[in-house]
Design a protein around this motif. Structure first.
Motif, PDB file in Angstrom:
ATOM      1  N   LEU A  70     -71.351  97.582 -68.322  1.00  0.00           N
ATOM      2  CA  LEU A  70     -71.434  96.304 -67.628  1.00  0.00           C
ATOM      3  C   LEU A  70     -71.997  96.432 -66.216  1.00  0.00           C
ATOM      4  O   LEU A  70     -71.691  97.387 -65.487  1.00  0.00           O
ATOM      5  CB  LEU A  70     -70.052  95.669 -67.552  1.00  0.00           C
ATOM      6  CG  LEU A  70     -69.352  95.439 -68.899  1.00  0.00           C
ATOM      7  CD1 LEU A  70     -67.938  94.940 -68.674  1.00  0.00           C
ATOM      8  CD2 LEU A  70     -70.134  94.474 -69.754  1.00  0.00           C
TER       9      LEU A  70
ATOM     10  N   PRO B 260     -68.611  98.929 -73.857  1.00  0.00           N
ATOM     11  CA  PRO B 260     -69.480  98.082 -73.022  1.00  0.00           C
ATOM     12  C   PRO B 260     -70.001  98.868 -71.816  1.00  0.00           C
ATOM     13  O   PRO B 260     -69.306  99.731 -71.271  1.00  0.00           O
ATOM     14  CB  PRO B 260     -68.533  96.956 -72.551  1.00  0.00           C
ATOM     15  CG  PRO B 260     -67.280  97.102 -73.380  1.00  0.00           C
ATOM     16  CD  PRO B 260     -67.202  98.542 -73.762  1.00  0.00           C
TER      17      PRO B 260
ATOM     18  N   VAL C 290     -72.446  91.130 -73.713  1.00  0.00           N
ATOM     19  CA  VAL C 290     -71.161  90.724 -73.132  1.00  0.00           C
ATOM     20  C   VAL C 290     -71.421  89.935 -71.855  1.00  0.00           C
ATOM     21  O   VAL C 290     -72.276  90.307 -71.058  1.00  0.00           O
ATOM     22  CB  VAL C 290     -70.283  91.948 -72.794  1.00  0.00           C
ATOM     23  CG1 VAL C 290     -68.917  91.505 -72.282  1.00  0.00           C
ATOM     24  CG2 VAL C 290     -70.132  92.871 -73.993  1.00  0.00           C
TER      25      VAL C 290
ATOM     26  N   TYR D 148     -73.067  96.052 -75.265  1.00  0.00           N
ATOM     27  CA  TYR D 148     -71.994  96.889 -75.801  1.00  0.00           C
ATOM     28  C   TYR D 148     -72.467  97.526 -77.102  1.00  0.00           C
ATOM     29  O   TYR D 148     -73.354  97.017 -77.786  1.00  0.00           O
ATOM     30  CB  TYR D 148     -70.703  96.096 -76.045  1.00  0.00           C
ATOM     31  CG  TYR D 148     -70.699  95.276 -77.327  1.00  0.00           C
ATOM     32  CD1 TYR D 148     -70.321  95.850 -78.549  1.00  0.00           C
ATOM     33  CD2 TYR D 148     -71.068  93.937 -77.324  1.00  0.00           C
ATOM     34  CE1 TYR D 148     -70.332  95.097 -79.726  1.00  0.00           C
ATOM     35  CE2 TYR D 148     -71.072  93.192 -78.487  1.00  0.00           C
ATOM     36  CZ  TYR D 148     -70.698  93.778 -79.686  1.00  0.00           C
ATOM     37  OH  TYR D 148     -70.718  93.044 -80.851  1.00  0.00           O
TER      38      TYR D 148
ATOM     39  N   ARG E 286     -64.036  87.008 -71.275  1.00  0.00           N
ATOM     40  CA  ARG E 286     -65.386  87.387 -71.666  1.00  0.00           C
ATOM     41  C   ARG E 286     -65.737  86.811 -73.032  1.00  0.00           C
ATOM     42  O   ARG E 286     -64.855  86.549 -73.854  1.00  0.00           O
ATOM     43  CB  ARG E 286     -65.516  88.913 -71.789  1.00  0.00           C
ATOM     44  CG  ARG E 286     -65.438  89.672 -70.508  1.00  0.00           C
ATOM     45  CD  ARG E 286     -65.580  91.150 -70.804  1.00  0.00           C
ATOM     46  NE  ARG E 286     -65.393  91.941 -69.603  1.00  0.00           N
ATOM     47  CZ  ARG E 286     -65.187  93.249 -69.621  1.00  0.00           C
ATOM     48  NH1 ARG E 286     -65.144  93.896 -70.771  1.00  0.00           N
ATOM     49  NH2 ARG E 286     -65.021  93.898 -68.492  1.00  0.00           N
TER      50      ARG E 286
ATOM     51  N   HIS F 120     -69.330  89.706 -64.831  1.00  0.00           N
ATOM     52  CA  HIS F 120     -69.591  90.888 -65.647  1.00  0.00           C
ATOM     53  C   HIS F 120     -70.639  90.553 -66.710  1.00  0.00           C
ATOM     54  O   HIS F 120     -70.531  89.517 -67.389  1.00  0.00           O
ATOM     55  CB  HIS F 120     -68.318  91.358 -66.347  1.00  0.00           C
ATOM     56  CG  HIS F 120     -67.238  91.795 -65.420  1.00  0.00           C
ATOM     57  ND1 HIS F 120     -66.022  92.270 -65.858  1.00  0.00           N
ATOM     58  CD2 HIS F 120     -67.176  91.836 -64.061  1.00  0.00           C
ATOM     59  CE1 HIS F 120     -65.255  92.590 -64.822  1.00  0.00           C
ATOM     60  NE2 HIS F 120     -65.943  92.325 -63.723  1.00  0.00           N
ATOM     61  N   ALA F 121     -71.626  91.421 -66.903  1.00  0.00           N
ATOM     62  CA  ALA F 121     -72.648  91.186 -67.924  1.00  0.00           C
ATOM     63  C   ALA F 121     -73.280  92.512 -68.338  1.00  0.00           C
ATOM     64  O   ALA F 121     -73.436  93.422 -67.514  1.00  0.00           O
ATOM     65  CB  ALA F 121     -73.729  90.240 -67.410  1.00  0.00           C
ATOM     66  N   GLY F 122     -73.627  92.607 -69.628  1.00  0.00           N
ATOM     67  CA  GLY F 122     -74.272  93.815 -70.101  1.00  0.00           C
ATOM     68  C   GLY F 122     -74.194  93.965 -71.604  1.00  0.00           C
ATOM     69  O   GLY F 122     -73.699  93.080 -72.306  1.00  0.00           O
TER      70      GLY F 122
ATOM     71  N   ASN G 278     -68.254  87.980 -76.253  1.00  0.00           N
ATOM     72  CA  ASN G 278     -69.035  89.080 -76.823  1.00  0.00           C
ATOM     73  C   ASN G 278     -69.832  88.558 -78.009  1.00  0.00           C
ATOM     74  O   ASN G 278     -69.246  88.039 -78.980  1.00  0.00           O
ATOM     75  CB  ASN G 278     -68.110  90.205 -77.291  1.00  0.00           C
ATOM     76  CG  ASN G 278     -67.265  90.774 -76.178  1.00  0.00           C
ATOM     77  OD1 ASN G 278     -67.524  91.852 -75.660  1.00  0.00           O
ATOM     78  ND2 ASN G 278     -66.212  90.053 -75.798  1.00  0.00           N
TER      79      ASN G 278
END
Length: 208
Positions: free
Chosen positions: A105, A103, A155, A121, A170, A117-119, A172
């Motif tokens: 993030l 990931p 994520v 993967y 989290r 948290h975000a981003g 996913n």
């Protein structure tokens, strides 16, 4: 090629570790599913993940956090279907898929202890095993060759900090269809990885 990519990523992470605000190790529970179309019943796979991460501060309330995690995915599905030349299935299938996930993030700090948290993967398949229990020929072969080596998705989650300890959760969401053969297309359809994670992490460095 997969080993070369993973080695390159690990070396890159080590190269930026010296500039990190802190590094950490983490692990926890995975609750995963594949969302297979047309099956009679699906159950989550209870698994785990573990690995390490680096926190790179951009400002007081924002950081970039790359991670490297070993993560188990899959599910259990019950089939009662006719697959034509492949025969009729009245069976349970356990899909056990293991990945190295990376990931990347964005970390938004809200107050002293709360983080968002975000981003994206990217994941690399390390092993795949499917166990059938029912009307399936003993010679039926369904292994890692039927799955794509690459997975990717999004994520999102939250974390709470208690000094060096961090706990969080989290979700996913995979964007890649995991099947990579005509047989897998019949059995899995448009299945994608999705999994919920609960974790605990130990942070080392300047985490205040």
């Amino acid at each position: 090629m997969k080993k070369i990519i993973l080695t390159t990523v690990l070396i890159s992470l080590l190269a930026v570790a010296a500039k990190a605000q802190y590094v950490g190790v983490k692990g926890g529970l995975n609750l995963s599913n594949l969302n297979i179309d047309g099956v009679d019943d699906e159950n989550m796979r209870f698994g785990y993940h573990f690995g390490a991460f680096i926190n790179l501060p951009i400002s007081d309330g924002f950081a970039i956090q790359p991670e490297v995690l070993y993560s188990t995915k899959g599910n259990k599905a019950h089939y009662n279907q006719d697959f034509g030349i492949f025969g009729e299935f009245n069976t349970d299938a356990k899909f056990k898929l293991d990945y190295i996930d990376i990931p990347l993030l964005a970390v938004f700090r809200v107050g002293d202890a709360f983080e968002i948290h975000a981003g994206p993967y990217i994941g690399f398949l390390t092993s795949a095993k499917v166990e059938f229990d029912g009307d399936v020929d003993d010679e039926f072969d369904f292994d890692s060759d039927n799955f794509k080596n690459l997975d990717f998705g999004l994520v999102g989650g939250v974390a709470l900090n208690f000094s060096a300890l961090q706990v969080g959760a989290r979700y996913n969401y995979g964007l890649q269809k995991i099947q990579d053969s005509s047989t897998a297309d019949l059995i899995l359809g448009d299945a994608k990885n999705s999994y919920f994670q609960v974790f605990a992490a130990l942070r080392l460095g300047n985490y205040d």
